[in-house]
Design a protein around this motif. Sequence first.
Motif, PDB file in Angstrom:
ATOM      1  N   ARG A 161       3.425 -25.145  19.904  1.00  0.00           N
ATOM      2  CA  ARG A 161       4.265 -24.292  18.803  1.00  0.00           C
ATOM      3  C   ARG A 161       5.498 -25.045  18.574  1.00  0.00           C
ATOM      4  O   ARG A 161       6.082 -24.980  17.371  1.00  0.00           O
ATOM      5  CB  ARG A 161       4.796 -23.227  19.931  1.00  0.00           C
ATOM      6  CG  ARG A 161       3.227 -22.173  19.970  1.00  0.00           C
ATOM      7  CD  ARG A 161       3.241 -21.414  18.370  1.00  0.00           C
ATOM      8  NE  ARG A 161       2.183 -20.722  18.297  1.00  0.00           N
ATOM      9  CZ  ARG A 161       1.055 -20.812  17.447  1.00  0.00           C
ATOM     10  NH1 ARG A 161       1.267 -21.642  16.593  1.00  0.00           N
ATOM     11  NH2 ARG A 161       0.001 -20.066  17.519  1.00  0.00           N
ATOM     12  N   VAL A 166       3.804 -26.344  11.039  1.00  0.00           N
ATOM     13  CA  VAL A 166       2.996 -25.795   9.913  1.00  0.00           C
ATOM     14  C   VAL A 166       3.532 -24.336  10.237  1.00  0.00           C
ATOM     15  O   VAL A 166       3.685 -23.817  11.343  1.00  0.00           O
ATOM     16  CB  VAL A 166       1.646 -25.901  10.088  1.00  0.00           C
ATOM     17  CG1 VAL A 166       1.648 -27.468   9.921  1.00  0.00           C
ATOM     18  CG2 VAL A 166       0.994 -25.581  11.388  1.00  0.00           C
ATOM     19  N   PRO A 167       3.100 -23.577   9.035  1.00  0.00           N
ATOM     20  CA  PRO A 167       3.212 -22.133   9.464  1.00  0.00           C
ATOM     21  C   PRO A 167       2.406 -21.650  10.328  1.00  0.00           C
ATOM     22  O   PRO A 167       1.129 -21.993  10.330  1.00  0.00           O
ATOM     23  CB  PRO A 167       3.189 -21.351   7.889  1.00  0.00           C
ATOM     24  CG  PRO A 167       3.010 -22.745   6.943  1.00  0.00           C
ATOM     25  CD  PRO A 167       2.717 -23.805   7.834  1.00  0.00           C
ATOM     26  N   ASP A 168       2.631 -20.412  10.997  1.00  0.00           N
ATOM     27  CA  ASP A 168       1.586 -19.846  11.959  1.00  0.00           C
ATOM     28  C   ASP A 168       0.098 -19.540  11.265  1.00  0.00           C
ATOM     29  O   ASP A 168       0.157 -19.286  10.017  1.00  0.00           O
ATOM     30  CB  ASP A 168       2.023 -18.300  12.377  1.00  0.00           C
ATOM     31  CG  ASP A 168       3.015 -18.720  13.729  1.00  0.00           C
ATOM     32  OD1 ASP A 168       3.455 -19.720  13.927  1.00  0.00           O
ATOM     33  OD2 ASP A 168       3.601 -17.531  14.111  1.00  0.00           O
TER      34      ASP A 168
END
Length: 185
Positions: A161, A166-168
Amino acid sequence: MVHNFTVRRAGVADLELVLRFAAIASDLATRRPLGRPSGQPLPAHRSRYEALLCDPRRHVVIVEDDHGDAAGMGVLAEVRTGPLMDLPAARLSHVVVERHRRGQGAGRSLIGAAAAFAEQIGAEHVVAGVVPASREGNKFFARLGFVPLAVQRVASVQLLRRNLAVPDIAIDFGHGHTEPSAGVA
Ligand SMILES: CC(C)(COP(=O)(O)OP(=O)(O)OC[C@H]1O[C@@H](n2cnc3c(N)ncnc32)[C@H](O)[C@@H]1OP(=O)(O)O)[C@@H](O)C(=O)NCCC(=O)NCCS
């Protein structure tokens, strides 16, 4: 000094012995990647090895000298080499020889047992699990002709994380929403 080693299948009566070898093997395998301090037993170690010793699909093997003194162990199982190359193979894992018994031929005897197992199940290959941290283990297997097949890497989700820029990713795997066995009698 030349030793004659034999290899036998372990049974539930060998649990304490197997746990002693398992502690050496798992320490080597998990200390670094999983951040576990040396010498600490893994949770549920005992029950997992008890189950392993009762599992008809897997064989814990013990190598012992001509006095019956155990020097090491390994675990054998029939596997497929991979979903795209569906060939049977004998998998040898958890190979460990006690420190003071190394270099006497016990390890080679365990590989001999794996070769015998492969022949019995009609497999042409022996696949061995070796942790990267074991220099002597990697050298030992390489000298016998084992080549790398695949390298598995491990990272904590917390670390991923932090490192993933990158976005979730929104994807529903269904966990926690439905019972896997719901509707099945
Ligand atoms: C890797 C390991 C299992 C090898 O076991 P071992 O009992 O030392 O293996 P052997 O004695 O059969 O062979 C080791 C060397 O001793 C030599 N040897 C074998 N019999 C011998 C004898 N009678 N006298 C002297 N040397 C001998 C072998 O030729 C071999 O040399 P090489 O590696 O240069 O080819 C052992 O070092 C170990 O337990 N390491 C830690 C755990 C580990 O790495 N496991 C691997 C999977 S993670």
